[in-house]
Design an enzyme around this catalytic site. Sequence first.
Site, PDB file in Angstrom:
ATOM      1  N   GLU A  68       0.865  -1.188   0.000  1.00  0.00           N
ATOM      2  CA  GLU A  68       0.000   0.000   0.000  1.00  0.00           C
ATOM      3  C   GLU A  68       0.905   1.243   0.000  1.00  0.00           C
ATOM      4  O   GLU A  68       1.214   1.805   1.050  1.00  0.00           O
ATOM      5  CB  GLU A  68      -0.927  -0.047   1.216  1.00  0.00           C
ATOM      6  CG  GLU A  68      -1.797  -1.317   1.199  1.00  0.00           C
ATOM      7  CD  GLU A  68      -2.659  -1.505   2.439  1.00  0.00           C
ATOM      8  OE1 GLU A  68      -2.687  -0.594   3.293  1.00  0.00           O
ATOM      9  OE2 GLU A  68      -3.284  -2.567   2.548  1.00  0.00           O
TER      10      GLU A  68
ATOM     11  N   GLU B 192      -8.758   4.367   4.509  1.00  0.00           N
ATOM     12  CA  GLU B 192      -8.583   3.648   3.234  1.00  0.00           C
ATOM     13  C   GLU B 192      -8.735   4.685   2.124  1.00  0.00           C
ATOM     14  O   GLU B 192      -9.812   5.262   1.945  1.00  0.00           O
ATOM     15  CB  GLU B 192      -9.640   2.546   3.095  1.00  0.00           C
ATOM     16  CG  GLU B 192      -9.585   1.484   4.180  1.00  0.00           C
ATOM     17  CD  GLU B 192      -8.400   0.529   4.017  1.00  0.00           C
ATOM     18  OE1 GLU B 192      -7.734   0.558   2.959  1.00  0.00           O
ATOM     19  OE2 GLU B 192      -8.139  -0.243   4.964  1.00  0.00           O
TER      20      GLU B 192
HETATM   21  O1  LIG Z   1      -8.345  -4.380   0.977  1.00  0.00           O
HETATM   22  C1  LIG Z   1      -8.313  -5.160   1.918  1.00  0.00           C
HETATM   23  O2  LIG Z   1      -8.861  -6.293   1.874  1.00  0.00           O
HETATM   24  C2  LIG Z   1      -7.591  -4.782   3.190  1.00  0.00           C
HETATM   25  C3  LIG Z   1      -7.256  -3.320   3.331  1.00  0.00           C
HETATM   26  C4  LIG Z   1      -6.706  -3.118   4.721  1.00  0.00           C
HETATM   27  O3  LIG Z   1      -5.557  -3.327   4.932  1.00  0.00           O
HETATM   28  N1  LIG Z   1      -7.600  -2.786   5.665  1.00  0.00           N
HETATM   29  C5  LIG Z   1      -7.246  -2.739   7.047  1.00  0.00           C
HETATM   30  C6  LIG Z   1      -8.430  -2.317   7.867  1.00  0.00           C
HETATM   31  C7  LIG Z   1      -8.095  -2.237   9.342  1.00  0.00           C
HETATM   32  C8  LIG Z   1      -9.288  -2.001  10.245  1.00  0.00           C
HETATM   33  O4  LIG Z   1     -10.225  -2.820  10.230  1.00  0.00           O
HETATM   34  O5  LIG Z   1      -9.258  -1.007  10.985  1.00  0.00           O
HETATM   35  C9  LIG Z   1      -6.795  -4.141   7.472  1.00  0.00           C
HETATM   36  O6  LIG Z   1      -7.380  -5.125   6.990  1.00  0.00           O
HETATM   37  O7  LIG Z   1      -5.879  -4.221   8.274  1.00  0.00           O
HETATM   38 ZN   LIG Z   2      -3.809  -2.006   4.664  1.00  0.00          ZN
END
Ligand SMILES: O=C(O)CCC(=O)N[C@@H](CCC(=O)O)C(=O)O
Ligand SMILES: [Zn+2]
Length: 326
Positions: free
Chosen positions: A60, A214
Amino acid sequence: MDVSASGFLAAALSAASLAVSQRGGPLCRELARGVLELSPRGAHAATPAFVVSAGVHGNETAPVEILAAIVDDVLAGRLPLGVRLLAALGHPDALQSGERYLDYDMNRLFCGRHALQAGAREAARAAELEACVGEFFDTARGARLHYDLHTAIRGSVYERFAIVPYLGGERPARQRLATLAGAGIEAVLLHSAPAATFSYHTSHHHGAESYTLELGKARAFGQNDLARFAAIDAQLRRLVSGEPAREGKIPPCFAAKYDLIKKSEAFRLHLDADVENFTRLAAGSLIAEDGATRYVAAGGDERILFPNPGVKPGLRAGIVIGPVSP
Ligand SMILES: O=C(O)CCC(=O)N[C@@H](CCC(=O)O)C(=O)O
Ligand SMILES: [Zn+2]
């Protein structure tokens, strides 16, 4: 990595110390590889403390480029510093290899969970980041803010969205949502349970106003269209320089209803391979199954977020969410 990095990012990637002139500019302290504390001269305990992290996932990269440019601008005197800033590039080794993680998803290892995955390279780094934010917030008696910047694997109905870590059943104040909107955020997800993410860690253990942001689609270094990140870049620069944040119209809010947990390798996701984040789930449709466990959509504008059958068993393979009033 196929792009030439300089300054803060180059130093973090090559594990070199950043050469900084301490004359006249902000006070600068390297707490760990890729973790820099910058304080304005004359900062005191009540000076707002702002953690900006990026690259907790190594694939990312756009938020990493944005944060690194901000740090370089502060160090060069091109951007005034009005807060104590902790700039953290989460996972330099994964950024080097362009992978989400090397051994284990680091954003599942905070809140001390790293102790359960001691062999993973991410465990040591999560512990190190916890120590850095602990030291940084220890003396902070004013506002505490943490933006953990990410990009998502999939496209999204709402291109930019914020995730609010579980607040013990409380809702974030409307003014906070307006500030997120001023950063280009188009939707907000409220988590409904504690998690081992970086933003939950700083919220729960340090009382920070924390968000996972995001900000678009995950792409490799050199392939990002940074114009798509202009709103968050401008808001970060306002916050870093101590200017009032821009505010916008309160975005639509959703709450997590339940996680799809991948219990075994039998987990099957019954959604199109290219389904976007925030896609509505037709009432009664089978979302996923895992042995005898079946996840069926209940209707009422339920939507899917982060569907990913490729995660390790035991981890979240998606979130089913529903609308809530802000
Ligand atoms: O695109 C994806 O499937 C994951 C994107 C991502 O890294 N999202 C975070 C969200 C964290 C949270 O829930 O606060 C993660 O999955 O770590
Ligand atoms: Zn991420």
